[in-house]
Design a protein around this motif. Sequence first.
Motif, short mmCIF file in Angstrom:
data_model
loop_
_atom_site.label_atom_id
_atom_site.label_comp_id
_atom_site.label_asym_id
_atom_site.label_seq_id
_atom_site.Cartn_x
_atom_site.Cartn_y
_atom_site.Cartn_z
N ALA A 1 28.43 -18.09 -0.33
CA ALA A 1 27.58 -17.13 0.38
C ALA A 1 26.28 -16.98 -0.38
CB ALA A 1 28.28 -15.77 0.50
N THR A 2 25.20 -16.89 0.36
CA THR A 2 23.89 -16.66 -0.26
C THR A 2 23.15 -15.62 0.56
OG1 THR A 2 21.93 -17.76 -1.17
CG2 THR A 2 22.70 -18.50 1.00
N GLY A 3 22.09 -15.09 -0.03
CA GLY A 3 21.34 -14.03 0.65
C GLY A 3 21.65 -12.67 0.07
N PRO A 4 20.99 -11.63 0.58
CA PRO A 4 21.11 -10.29 -0.01
C PRO A 4 22.51 -9.69 0.07
CG PRO A 4 19.86 -10.22 2.06
CD PRO A 4 20.01 -11.65 1.70
N ASP A 5 23.31 -10.07 1.07
CA ASP A 5 24.65 -9.52 1.19
C ASP A 5 25.72 -10.53 0.82
OD1 ASP A 5 24.19 -11.23 3.27
OD2 ASP A 5 25.10 -9.95 4.81
N ALA A 6 25.36 -11.50 -0.04
CA ALA A 6 26.26 -12.61 -0.34
C ALA A 6 27.56 -12.14 -0.98
CB ALA A 6 25.55 -13.62 -1.24
N ALA A 7 27.47 -11.31 -1.99
CA ALA A 7 28.66 -10.90 -2.74
C ALA A 7 29.67 -10.16 -1.87
CB ALA A 7 28.27 -10.08 -3.96
#
Length: 290
Positions: free
Chosen positions: A215-221
């Motif tokens: 997952a990548t991007g601001p909400d990845a985690a």
Amino acid sequence: MTHLGVVFRPQLPPERLRTLARLADDTGLEELWLWEDCFLEGGISAASAALAWTERVRIGVGLLPVPLRNVAVTAMETATLHRLFPGRVMVGVGHGVQDWMGQVGARAESPLTLLREHLDALRALLSGERLTVDGRYVKLDGVALDWPPQEPVAVFAGATGPRTLRLSGEAADGTILTASTSADGVRRARRLIDEGRDTAGRSGSHQVVVYLLTATGPDAAPRLRAELAAEGVESVPDLGAAGDAGAIAKAVQRLADAGADSVVLQPTADEPDPEGFLRFAAQEVRPLVP
């Protein structure tokens, strides 16, 4: 060199495949992998379309559930793809999800026996042999392909448990590992595969492909954590990767150092931008992976 790929998840409708396959080709991605999850999309039909729409990217099918197919059909379709698109096809077979196999009345009493018989017959047919087999599940009477592949081809097996991993070493040319496999899991898999290869007296290379939930991007985690929890593997250390290209590349390298030849980035099922994810893999992560 570590090969890098991306999964086209069948949670996307089939009509999205053309754009993503062409994007993989255009961005220089090495591998695009397709799934035949019940009851979403057909692996061979999707692969043939993706290959026809592209020029260079390798297309993998990981995997075809053997309870659903007579081995002669698997061989015919696999051989046709290899002759139409030589050097660009990777086909894996495996047990399939047993609950799904039960839904269609195809659940085998001994999945391991079925997979062994299927692998042995499939590799022989693809090598141009004429087979007569009277196995527990596979039964052939003088069957040979009129159009076998023109060059030797690798047959992959999907494997998770110890017995299937050993079987893959004995009877397959490569192994596909799920995204529930950590770096330590890749090392254990390699040991078990090698045990099988030693038992069968196999030599030469055996490619290991492993999916990496990414997952990548601001909400990845939080997206990564949610999918790991949904799969019941949130307590397994070092599973999946979330963050920027550097973080993903480090996770890829850990799997490569553990024995993976190809690492295939598997977006979460709720990935909001599949095209952006593929560009991220090809243009940002790939340059950071040796």
